[in-house]
Design a protein around this motif. Structure first.
Motif, PDB file in Angstrom:
ATOM      1  N   THR A   7       2.187  91.159 -51.061  1.00  0.00           N
ATOM      2  CA  THR A   7       1.969  90.164 -50.166  1.00  0.00           C
ATOM      3  C   THR A   7       3.306  89.549 -49.795  1.00  0.00           C
ATOM      4  O   THR A   7       4.277  89.156 -50.866  1.00  0.00           O
ATOM      5  CB  THR A   7       1.037  89.229 -50.855  1.00  0.00           C
ATOM      6  N   SER A  19      -0.314  85.528 -38.966  1.00  0.00           N
ATOM      7  CA  SER A  19      -0.657  86.923 -38.858  1.00  0.00           C
ATOM      8  C   SER A  19       0.340  87.526 -37.832  1.00  0.00           C
ATOM      9  O   SER A  19       0.647  88.868 -37.941  1.00  0.00           O
ATOM     10  CB  SER A  19      -1.812  86.949 -37.809  1.00  0.00           C
ATOM     11  N   VAL A  22       2.749  88.999 -40.402  1.00  0.00           N
ATOM     12  CA  VAL A  22       2.349  90.301 -41.022  1.00  0.00           C
ATOM     13  C   VAL A  22       2.239  91.459 -40.092  1.00  0.00           C
ATOM     14  O   VAL A  22       2.652  92.632 -40.643  1.00  0.00           O
ATOM     15  CB  VAL A  22       0.618  89.920 -41.386  1.00  0.00           C
ATOM     16  N   THR A  44      -1.280  93.917 -48.547  1.00  0.00           N
ATOM     17  CA  THR A  44      -1.288  95.636 -48.243  1.00  0.00           C
ATOM     18  C   THR A  44      -1.120  96.247 -49.314  1.00  0.00           C
ATOM     19  O   THR A  44      -0.299  96.041 -50.368  1.00  0.00           O
ATOM     20  CB  THR A  44       0.028  95.484 -47.376  1.00  0.00           C
TER      21      THR A  44
END
Length: 101
Positions: A7, A19, A22, A44
């Motif tokens: 993370t 986001s 990410v 992930t």
């Protein structure tokens, strides 16, 4: 082969939404053919050779800085099983089989 959960959290961005950071980190994964990965709501999962995964996570860790973050917190959890081959799918399937009984 290992399974790693990571993370990567940008801090000091001035916005609670991360986001876009990410997505930028996942572009690193899209360009990397030596690992398999799965985006989850909270991080992930990456599967492959540990040395390669750590190199990839290092690249991902830099992405928020490149996009304006002032601080980045990266968490890495490693599942390294040596008595048999472990995969993301295999771990999920093992639980699902037990739930079906």
């Amino acid at each position: 082969m290992v399974i790693v959960e990571t993370t990567i959290v940008p801090l000091g961005t001035g916005n609670p939404s991360i986001s876009s950071y990410v997505a930028a980190c996942h572009k690193v994964l899209q360009e990397e053919s030596r690992v398999r990965y799965q985006l989850t709501p909270m991080g992930t999962i990456i599967e492959g050779d540990l040395d390669i995964i750590l190199q990839v996570i290092r690249k991902m860790h830099e992405v928020p800085f490149e996009n304006g973050a002032l601080r980045v917190s990266t968490t890495i959890k490693i599942d390294d099983r040596r008595d048999k081959v472990a995969t993301m799918d295999g771990k999920v399937n093992a639980v699902q089989e037990k739930l079906a009984k």
